[in-house]
Design a protein around this motif. Structure first.
Motif, PDB file in Angstrom:
ATOM      1  N   SER A   1     -10.045  11.509   0.015  1.00 18.41           N
ATOM      2  CA  SER A   1     -10.803  10.335   0.173  1.00 18.41           C
ATOM      3  C   SER A   1     -11.089   9.970   1.502  1.00 18.41           C
ATOM      4  O   SER A   1     -12.612   9.792   1.869  1.00 18.41           O
ATOM      5  N   LYS A   2     -10.212  10.084   2.496  1.00 18.60           N
ATOM      6  CA  LYS A   2     -10.383   9.926   3.962  1.00 18.60           C
ATOM      7  C   LYS A   2     -11.384  10.783   4.407  1.00 18.60           C
ATOM      8  O   LYS A   2     -12.394  10.567   5.223  1.00 18.60           O
TER       9      LYS A   2
ATOM     10  N   VAL B   1       0.652  -1.170  -0.053  1.00 19.78           N
ATOM     11  CA  VAL B   1       0.015  -0.035   0.053  1.00 19.78           C
ATOM     12  C   VAL B   1       0.847   1.312   0.017  1.00 19.78           C
ATOM     13  O   VAL B   1       1.713   1.512   0.925  1.00 19.78           O
TER      14      VAL B   1
ATOM     15  N   HIS C   1     -14.638  -1.965   5.707  1.00 14.20           N
ATOM     16  CA  HIS C   1     -14.161  -2.359   7.308  1.00 14.20           C
ATOM     17  C   HIS C   1     -13.843  -1.100   7.898  1.00 14.20           C
ATOM     18  O   HIS C   1     -12.960  -0.431   7.458  1.00 14.20           O
TER      19      HIS C   1
ATOM     20  N   GLU D   1      -6.150   1.874  12.433  1.00 11.43           N
ATOM     21  CA  GLU D   1      -5.022   2.470  12.009  1.00 11.43           C
ATOM     22  C   GLU D   1      -4.773   2.526  10.511  1.00 11.43           C
ATOM     23  O   GLU D   1      -5.436   1.567   9.831  1.00 11.43           O
ATOM     24  N   ASP D   2      -4.209   3.311   9.841  1.00 10.87           N
ATOM     25  CA  ASP D   2      -3.835   3.321   8.690  1.00 10.87           C
ATOM     26  C   ASP D   2      -2.821   2.259   8.394  1.00 10.87           C
ATOM     27  O   ASP D   2      -2.206   1.795   9.327  1.00 10.87           O
ATOM     28  N   PHE D   3      -2.761   1.535   7.222  1.00  8.77           N
ATOM     29  CA  PHE D   3      -1.818   0.491   6.844  1.00  8.77           C
ATOM     30  C   PHE D   3      -0.929   0.692   5.855  1.00  8.77           C
ATOM     31  O   PHE D   3      -0.546  -0.010   5.017  1.00  8.77           O
TER      32      PHE D   3
ATOM     33  N   HIS E   1     -11.123   0.561  -1.624  1.00  8.78           N
ATOM     34  CA  HIS E   1     -11.804   0.925  -0.371  1.00  8.78           C
ATOM     35  C   HIS E   1     -12.195  -0.300   0.227  1.00  8.78           C
ATOM     36  O   HIS E   1     -13.161  -1.270  -0.178  1.00  8.78           O
TER      37      HIS E   1
HETATM   38  P1  ADP Z   1      -4.173   8.181   0.073  1.00 12.40           P
HETATM   39  O1  ADP Z   1      -3.952   9.536  -0.980  1.00 12.40           O
HETATM   40  O2  ADP Z   1      -2.748   8.459   0.641  1.00 12.40           O
HETATM   41  O3  ADP Z   1      -4.486   7.138  -0.797  1.00 12.40           O
HETATM   42  P2  ADP Z   1      -6.652   8.227   1.345  1.00 12.40           P
HETATM   43  O4  ADP Z   1      -7.256   9.264   1.943  1.00 12.40           O
HETATM   44  O5  ADP Z   1      -7.053   7.491  -0.042  1.00 12.40           O
HETATM   45  O6  ADP Z   1      -5.271   8.662   1.343  1.00 12.40           O
HETATM   46  O7  ADP Z   1      -6.360   7.255   2.504  1.00 12.40           O
HETATM   47  C1  ADP Z   1      -6.020   5.786   2.226  1.00 12.40           C
HETATM   48  C2  ADP Z   1      -5.440   5.331   3.481  1.00 12.40           C
HETATM   49  O8  ADP Z   1      -6.034   4.883   4.440  1.00 12.40           O
HETATM   50  C3  ADP Z   1      -4.854   3.658   3.077  1.00 12.40           C
HETATM   51  O9  ADP Z   1      -3.609   3.721   2.370  1.00 12.40           O
HETATM   52  C4  ADP Z   1      -4.952   2.933   4.495  1.00 12.40           C
HETATM   53  O10 ADP Z   1      -3.755   3.259   4.896  1.00 12.40           O
HETATM   54  C5  ADP Z   1      -6.091   3.911   5.015  1.00 12.40           C
HETATM   55  N1  ADP Z   1      -7.327   2.973   5.324  1.00 12.40           N
HETATM   56  C6  ADP Z   1      -7.964   2.976   6.633  1.00 12.40           C
HETATM   57  N2  ADP Z   1      -9.141   2.449   6.518  1.00 12.40           N
HETATM   58  C7  ADP Z   1      -9.118   2.005   5.117  1.00 12.40           C
HETATM   59  C8  ADP Z   1     -10.185   1.484   4.361  1.00 12.40           C
HETATM   60  N3  ADP Z   1     -11.271   0.895   4.964  1.00 12.40           N
HETATM   61  N4  ADP Z   1      -9.846   1.237   3.013  1.00 12.40           N
HETATM   62  C9  ADP Z   1      -8.794   1.429   2.700  1.00 12.40           C
HETATM   63  N5  ADP Z   1      -7.936   2.087   3.106  1.00 12.40           N
HETATM   64  C10 ADP Z   1      -7.824   2.578   4.430  1.00 12.40           C
END
Ligand code: ADP
Ligand code: MG
Length: 147
Positions: free
Chosen positions: A19-20, A11, A83, A87-89, A80
């Motif tokens: 998106s978050k 990732v 779930h 924490e972020d991963f 996406h």
């Molecule tokens: P980015 O532009 O870095 O992709 P996002 O706002 O899209 O930022 O957030 C993505 C990150 O959020 C993922 O890389 C992961 O670490 C974290 N994350 C937490 N919950 C989820 C979820 N349910 N699905 C996908 N990513 C998630």
């Protein structure tokens, strides 16, 4: 045809299109994974199963689109997972199986419309993945041989 399509990769950071903030974080795959996509996988929204590291397997929706960072010459794959994670991963291994296609990419008149469309994709994914022929993929060996 290429579905179901199995793949995995680390990732990586996207470029924070918020998106978050919309409540719909999307985990981005590196170019190496995107470049391996079969030619007949078109852009649009897919549903399937996903797991982070050796964790549980959850339903997912994935967007395959044209990456503005590369002036729309390269595809991006954003997953996406349906779930709530504590924490972020970033940096972890994400394994996915793309099971079916929901719709093509569209642009929406407003953020509200976009969020409504994604939520409808998620609801559709949930229903489709409960069908026996799709739910069996959750138990595929692909998800247990991640060591
Ligand atoms: P980015 O532009 O870095 O992709 P996002 O706002 O899209 O930022 O957030 C993505 C990150 O959020 C993922 O890389 C992961 O670490 C974290 N994350 C937490 N919950 C989820 C979820 N349910 N699905 C996908 N990513 C998630
Ligand atoms: Mg993202």
């Amino acid at each position: 045809k290429s579905l179901p399509y199995f793949c995995r990769g680390e990732v990586i950071r996207g470029f924070g299109r918020g998106s978050k903030e919309l409540g719909i974080p999307t985990a981005n795959f590196p170019d190496s994974v995107v470049d391996n996509l079969p030619a007949d996988i078109s852009t649009g929204i897919y549903y399937g199963w996903a797991c982070v590291g050796n964790g549980d397997v959850y339903k997912m929706v994935m967007s395959i689109g044209w990456n503005p960072y590369y002036k729309n010459t390269k595809k991006s794959m954003e997953t996406h997972i349906i779930h709530k994670f504590k924490e972020d991963f970033y940096g972890e291994m994400l394994s996915v199986v793309m099971v079916g296609y929901i719709r093509s990419e569209k642009s929406y008149p407003s953020l509200e419309d976009l969020i409504a469309a994604i939520n409808s994709d998620i609801e559709q994914a949930k229903v489709m993945l409960d069908l026996p022929e799709n739910s069996k993929l959750k138990e595929d060996n692909f998800f247990t041989s991640t060591s």
